[in-house]
Design an enzyme around this catalytic site. Structure first.
Site, PDB file in Angstrom:
ATOM      1  CG  LEU A 163      -4.929  22.875 -36.457  1.00 49.47           C
ATOM      2  CD1 LEU A 163      -3.354  23.121 -36.446  1.00 49.47           C
ATOM      3  CD2 LEU A 163      -5.446  23.102 -37.763  1.00 49.47           C
ATOM      4  CG  LEU A 188      -8.692  17.869 -37.577  1.00 51.59           C
ATOM      5  CD1 LEU A 188      -9.010  19.265 -38.398  1.00 51.59           C
ATOM      6  CD2 LEU A 188     -10.141  17.448 -37.240  1.00 51.59           C
ATOM      7  CE1 TYR A 198      -4.388  26.018 -21.049  1.00 48.19           C
ATOM      8  CE2 TYR A 198      -3.525  27.912 -22.229  1.00 48.19           C
ATOM      9  CZ  TYR A 198      -4.767  27.010 -22.021  1.00 48.19           C
ATOM     10  OH  TYR A 198      -5.744  27.076 -22.801  1.00 48.19           O
TER      11      TYR A 198
END
Length: 277
Positions: free
Chosen positions: A204, A210, A53
């Site tokens: 999510l 979503l 990351y």
């Protein structure tokens, strides 16, 4: 439990602390440190991260914000992929790649032992079939050297999970799973029977949040947000599910924590259950 490590079921995923598309430093360095410190203030004891990351950005932020770490805090990292100049995630699962990644995680987090290392399999499209023996055995060797406490697998098929367990114990599986993406229903139940944690990433929806009329309807009924309902549903789905939603905002972090405390009724659960089926 992650092996012998006790963690809060609501954790924090550090991916979003890096720059756009998980590349480069955050626009607000001090804001990123504030989020990490708020994580600990809220009593969260499970942070998920990876040297990929940034690359290296989130681990260095975690060290700057929180080192020396509270005894109760457990940091989970991931190896098996790197970054390219185009922002891709090419695999890096050769033995030398993995050994280098483990040592880089140790250095950037400022620890002598990594609490838990997940082996990232598959690719950007999801899990891919094939043996994990060579890369997983490399991590097992590093575990024997005392550099890793526990092992897990990520973006893995059920067959790869089973293969890993023939080589060494695993304490978690980290795959994509949410209300609308439920390919791992059977695997979650199997792991629950074995006392192994399941950690859904993109709880999510990831980069495509979503969206569902049924989800919005339940949220309206409960006077809360759709994302809060989605997190609460995961916690009620199975007792072995641990959450690691990410955010770069202190306010959003607090909102996510509050959402996880929702209690969904049988009617709510029945309506939500239709989304992924």
């Amino acid at each position: 439990m992650l092996g012998d490590l006790s963690v809060t079921r609501f954790g924090y995923g550090a991916m979003q602390l890096a720059g756009p598309w998980v590349m480069g430093p955050p626009a607000d360095h001090d804001g990123a440190l504030a989020v990490l410190r708020e994580v600990v203030e809220l009593g969260i004891t499970h942070i998920d991260t990876s040297d990929a990351y940034g690359p290296y950005i989130t681990n260095r932020l975690i060290r700057e914000a929180l080192h020396p770490y509270p005894e109760s805090l457990h940091i989970v990292t991931k190896v098996g992929a790197t970054r390219d100049q185009q922002g891709g995630w090419p695999p890096a699962r050769k033995p030398d790649d993995l050994r280098r990644a483990v040592h880089e995680n140790l250095e950037n987090l400022g620890v002598e032992v990594l609490d838990l290392v997940n082996l990232r399999l598959g690719n950007a499209e999801g899990p891919q079939p094939g043996s994990l023996a060579e890369p997983f055995e490399t991590l097992v060797d590093l575990q024997r050297q005392g550099l890793i406490r526990h092992l897990g697998v990520s973006t893995a098929t059920a067959q790869q999970v089973a293969e890993a367990q023939t080589i060494a114990p695993i304490v978690c599986v980290q795959n994509m799973y949410n209300l609308a993406f439920r390919q791992d229903d059977e695997l979650i139940d199997t792991l629950a029977e074995q006392g192994i944690a399941y950690v859904p990433y993109f709880p999510l929806g990831g980069f495509s949040p979503l969206q569902s009329a049924a989800l919005s309807a339940v949220a309206a009924r409960l006077a809360t947000t759709p994302m809060s309902v989605a997190l609460a549903w995961l916690l009620q789905r199975s007792p072995n599910i641990l959450l690691i939603p990410g955010t770069s905002s202190v306010a959003h972090l607090r909102e996510n924590v509050a959402g996880a405390g929702l209690s969904l009724s049988d009617e709510d659960l029945a309506d939500l259950d239709k989304i992924g089926r």
